[in-house]
Design a protein around this motif. Structure first.
Motif, short mmCIF file in Angstrom:
data_model
loop_
_atom_site.label_atom_id
_atom_site.label_comp_id
_atom_site.label_asym_id
_atom_site.label_seq_id
_atom_site.Cartn_x
_atom_site.Cartn_y
_atom_site.Cartn_z
N PHE A 21 0.85 -1.19 0.00
CA PHE A 21 0.00 0.00 0.00
C PHE A 21 0.88 1.24 0.00
N GLY A 22 1.52 1.49 -1.14
CA GLY A 22 2.44 2.61 -1.25
C GLY A 22 1.76 3.96 -1.33
N SER A 46 -3.28 3.20 -4.72
CA SER A 46 -2.98 1.76 -4.80
C SER A 46 -3.76 0.98 -3.75
N SER A 47 -4.05 1.62 -2.63
CA SER A 47 -4.89 0.97 -1.61
C SER A 47 -6.32 0.82 -2.11
N PHE A 48 -6.84 1.83 -2.82
CA PHE A 48 -8.17 1.73 -3.41
C PHE A 48 -8.20 0.62 -4.47
N TRP A 49 -7.13 0.52 -5.25
CA TRP A 49 -7.05 -0.54 -6.26
C TRP A 49 -7.12 -1.90 -5.58
N TRP A 50 -6.35 -2.09 -4.51
CA TRP A 50 -6.36 -3.36 -3.79
C TRP A 50 -7.77 -3.65 -3.26
N PHE A 51 -8.43 -2.63 -2.70
CA PHE A 51 -9.77 -2.83 -2.15
C PHE A 51 -10.76 -3.25 -3.24
N MET A 52 -10.75 -2.56 -4.38
CA MET A 52 -11.71 -2.88 -5.44
C MET A 52 -11.49 -4.29 -5.96
N VAL A 53 -10.25 -4.68 -6.16
CA VAL A 53 -9.97 -6.03 -6.66
C VAL A 53 -10.40 -7.07 -5.64
N THR A 54 -10.16 -6.79 -4.37
CA THR A 54 -10.52 -7.74 -3.32
C THR A 54 -12.03 -7.78 -3.09
N ALA A 55 -12.68 -6.63 -3.03
CA ALA A 55 -14.11 -6.57 -2.74
C ALA A 55 -14.95 -7.18 -3.85
N THR A 56 -14.50 -7.07 -5.09
CA THR A 56 -15.27 -7.64 -6.20
C THR A 56 -14.84 -9.06 -6.51
#
Length: 82
Positions: free
Chosen positions: A14-15, A19-29
């Motif tokens: 989570f740099g 990038s944290s939002f990207w991680w969340f969207m990929v994980t949540a969906t």
């Protein structure tokens, strides 16, 4: 954060906030990272739009349909409330 061996340090995934939002969207969906994934900002934007579209096109109508179907079954008397 420390490495698995505990000897060194590894960089955080989570740099930045984007990038944290990207991680969340990929994980949540539940898309997952897979072998091939976008690396450019534009590619990630398109991917997030595809993820959100999938949620809106599939998940939302299914939940509405199931609610309407359960109401119809209750009205017909074939579904009993718990």
């Amino acid at each position: 954060r420390p490495t698995v061996s505990g000897v060194g340090e590894e960089p955080s995934p989570f740099g930045s906030i984007p990038s944290s939002f990207w991680w969340f969207m990929v994980t949540a969906t539940t898309v997952g990272y897979g072998d091939v994934y976008p690396t450019s900002t534009g590619g990630k934007f398109v991917a997030i739009m595809a993820m959100l579209t999938g949620v809106l096109v599939i998940a939302f109508p299914v939940s509405v349909f199931s609610d309407l179907w359960s109401r119809e079954l209750k009205r017909a008397g074939t579904l009993v409330d718990d």
